[in-house]
Design an enzyme around this catalytic site. Structure first.
Site, PDB file in Angstrom:
ATOM      1  N   GLN A  74       1.764 -11.317  -5.996  1.00 58.08           N
ATOM      2  CA  GLN A  74       2.728 -10.409  -5.387  1.00 58.08           C
ATOM      3  C   GLN A  74       2.905 -10.779  -3.917  1.00 58.08           C
ATOM      4  O   GLN A  74       1.922 -10.962  -3.196  1.00 58.08           O
ATOM      5  CB  GLN A  74       2.243  -8.970  -5.470  1.00 58.08           C
ATOM      6  CG  GLN A  74       2.256  -8.371  -6.855  1.00 58.08           C
ATOM      7  CD  GLN A  74       1.591  -7.009  -6.860  1.00 58.08           C
ATOM      8  OE1 GLN A  74       0.388  -6.914  -7.097  1.00 58.08           O
ATOM      9  NE2 GLN A  74       2.343  -5.956  -6.609  1.00 58.08           N
ATOM     10  N   SER A  89       3.366  -6.629   0.512  1.00 56.86           N
ATOM     11  CA  SER A  89       2.931  -6.024   1.773  1.00 56.86           C
ATOM     12  C   SER A  89       3.096  -6.963   2.960  1.00 56.86           C
ATOM     13  O   SER A  89       3.049  -8.186   2.825  1.00 56.86           O
ATOM     14  CB  SER A  89       1.464  -5.606   1.678  1.00 56.86           C
ATOM     15  OG  SER A  89       1.283  -4.611   0.704  1.00 56.86           O
ATOM     16  N   SER A 140      -3.151 -11.162  -3.294  1.00 54.84           N
ATOM     17  CA  SER A 140      -4.345 -11.582  -4.033  1.00 54.84           C
ATOM     18  C   SER A 140      -4.095 -12.869  -4.807  1.00 54.84           C
ATOM     19  O   SER A 140      -3.149 -12.959  -5.590  1.00 54.84           O
ATOM     20  CB  SER A 140      -4.784 -10.491  -5.013  1.00 54.84           C
ATOM     21  OG  SER A 140      -5.116  -9.310  -4.330  1.00 54.84           O
ATOM     22  N   GLU A 157       1.231  -1.575 -12.029  1.00 60.23           N
ATOM     23  CA  GLU A 157      -0.048  -1.718 -11.346  1.00 60.23           C
ATOM     24  C   GLU A 157      -0.861  -0.433 -11.431  1.00 60.23           C
ATOM     25  O   GLU A 157      -2.059  -0.448 -11.714  1.00 60.23           O
ATOM     26  CB  GLU A 157       0.181  -2.097  -9.883  1.00 60.23           C
ATOM     27  CG  GLU A 157      -1.085  -2.389  -9.116  1.00 60.23           C
ATOM     28  CD  GLU A 157      -0.824  -2.966  -7.727  1.00 60.23           C
ATOM     29  OE1 GLU A 157      -1.732  -3.586  -7.163  1.00 60.23           O
ATOM     30  OE2 GLU A 157       0.307  -2.805  -7.212  1.00 60.23           O
ATOM     31  N   SER A 204      -2.028   3.127  -1.698  1.00 62.00           N
ATOM     32  CA  SER A 204      -3.154   3.762  -1.019  1.00 62.00           C
ATOM     33  C   SER A 204      -3.420   5.157  -1.583  1.00 62.00           C
ATOM     34  O   SER A 204      -2.577   5.775  -2.242  1.00 62.00           O
ATOM     35  CB  SER A 204      -2.874   3.861   0.485  1.00 62.00           C
ATOM     36  OG  SER A 204      -1.814   4.774   0.726  1.00 62.00           O
ATOM     37  N   GLU A 236      -3.495   7.836  -0.013  1.00 64.69           N
ATOM     38  CA  GLU A 236      -2.538   8.783   0.549  1.00 64.69           C
ATOM     39  C   GLU A 236      -1.225   8.794  -0.242  1.00 64.69           C
ATOM     40  O   GLU A 236      -0.639   9.854  -0.495  1.00 64.69           O
ATOM     41  CB  GLU A 236      -2.267   8.445   2.022  1.00 64.69           C
ATOM     42  CG  GLU A 236      -3.441   8.693   2.956  1.00 64.69           C
ATOM     43  CD  GLU A 236      -4.527   7.623   2.855  1.00 64.69           C
ATOM     44  OE1 GLU A 236      -5.610   7.835   3.405  1.00 64.69           O
ATOM     45  OE2 GLU A 236      -4.271   6.561   2.234  1.00 64.69           O
TER      46      GLU A 236
END
Length: 408
Positions: free
Chosen positions: A138, A141, A173, A256, A376, A378
């Protein structure tokens, strides 16, 4: 047609027999590695990936590699419940294990390409990704766009039949081993941030792609930063519509979150903690007994939740935002194991006594990564609050504001 418990039991028995013919049984659950992320030299990690890829090929060729995929797309045409049942049985055997990159390739990017790709893209990538012949990472980010992924700044500018991409990605990753990347880039800075994105399939050997592994505090370098300098991508490798990149992104993130913790065999747990406590003669300590009980209860609750999800699917319902709840619970369980390891080991957690217990540092230092990976904590709480609990949405000052006008 709904799957019955008996059908799942029969399928699991057949799968167990097949696995027993191809790999040895796992001898000792307590002796299983407790590391969350690999800490291997480059060539050893490459060799591990090679063994996992070969195992993926063996499973795929036997009909166990894409169980929940439709037959016309190269799968077995079974349900997600069959996939979970196979994963549970597979844990009983000594397979090569898992790697973030192979999981991303098979469980995230392959279904995304199947959903949004052209016929040519699907023919080129889906089967190779599922079978382990191709690996894809991916490229989502960025240093300034993590949880707020839609605020990403990597730019893709149209130039005839190509797109020219400049920017930087991070936390990719396995990018150093990947042949492909699913790239999200901004193609319209005048549109609101969610609407100005486009997805691409990027061959990682394209000129201008610079992959730099990042050393993690757990010791390994699975994560990478990727620099893109005048990278040219043909429009034929655009994934989905121009400006439709957010829909592609949400699909991949949905895969995911559904995958996180569902079939993963990551980190340590009750069996390994109990083995360590016995090794150190600490099973009589009240604090050790308390934390062991907490981990055991957490694992049993996770099993009950998984069973309830399974029964919900048997009834024909979709899990929906429950994936966020399960993912959050999984990351919290990893943290709970870390706290328990600290109680069981005491000073041994920070000093190698040569008795094998120091391996728990690989769990403790790696577990926080899953509070970020897959969205995350959050973000998961926001999804749970808004979509499960029906709470008012959080105020968003940048709604309908052109990306170029958002303060950064």
């Amino acid at each position: 047609m709904r799957t019955t418990d008996q059908e799942l039991a029969d399928f699991a028995a057949t799968a167990r027999k097949w696995l027993a013919e191809h790999v040895p049984p796992r001898a000792d659950e307590a002796g299983r590695p407790v590391a969350v992320f690999h800490d291997l030299p480059l060539e050893e990690e490459r060799a591990l990936l090679g063994r996992i890829q070969e195992w993926l090929r063996v499973k795929f060729d036997a009909g166990y590699g894409a169980l929940s995929w439709p037959v016309e797309h190269g799968g077995a045409g079974l349900s997600a419940l069959h996939e979970e049942a196979f994963a549970e049985v597979e844990r009983e055997f000594d397979t090569p294990g898992q790697h973030e990159l192979t999981s991303v390739s098979t469980a995230l990017i392959a279904p995304t390409v199947q959903m949004f790709g052209t016929d040519a893209q699907k023919a080129r990538l889906v089967r190779p990704l599922l079978r382990g012949d191709a690996l894809a990472c991916q490229l989502f980010s960025e240093p300034s766009a993590g949880s707020d992924l839609a605020g990403l700044a990597t730019r893709a500018v149209r130039d005839a039949d190509d797109w020219v991409v400049n920017g930087q990605k991070v936390w990719s990753s396995g990018a150093q081993f990947a042949g492909w990347g699913e790239l999200i880039a901004r193609t319209d800075p005048d549109a609101p941030k969610h609407k100005g994105l486009t997805a691409f399939l990027l061959p990682m050997d394209t000129p201008g792609v610079d992959v730099r592994p990042l050393r993690q505090m757990s010791g390994g370098s699975s994560f990478c930063e990727v620099f893109l300098d005048d990278v040219r991508i043909p429009d034929s490798l655009r994934l989905g519509e121009v400006g439709g990149g957010w829909a592609v992104t949400l699909a991949t993130l949905g895969f995911e979150r559904g995958h996180s913790g569902a079939t993963a065999d990551v980190g340590g747990g009750f069996a390994q903690l109990l083995d360590t406590a016995r090794q150190l003669g600490r099973t009589g300590d009240p604090d050790v007994r308390r934390v062991l009980a907490e981990v055991w209860v957490a694992e049993r609750l996770a099993a009950v939740a998984a069973q309830r999800d399974r029964e919900t699917q048997l009834a024909g319902a979709e899990p929906g935002p429950l994936g966020s709840l399960r993912k959050l619970a999984w990351s919290q369980r990893l943290a709970l194991v870390s706290g328990a390891a600290a109680v069981v080991l005491g000073p041994r957690l920070v000093a190698d006594h040569g008795d094998g217990t120091f391996r728990w540092t690989e769990h403790v230092l790696g577990a926080p990564g899953y509070r970020i990976a897959g969205g995350s904590d959050e973000i998961q709480r926001t999804i749970i609050g808004e979509r499960l609990l029906g709470l008012p949405p959080e105020p968003r000052a940048d709604r309908n504001v052109p990306w170029k006008d958002i303060p950064r």
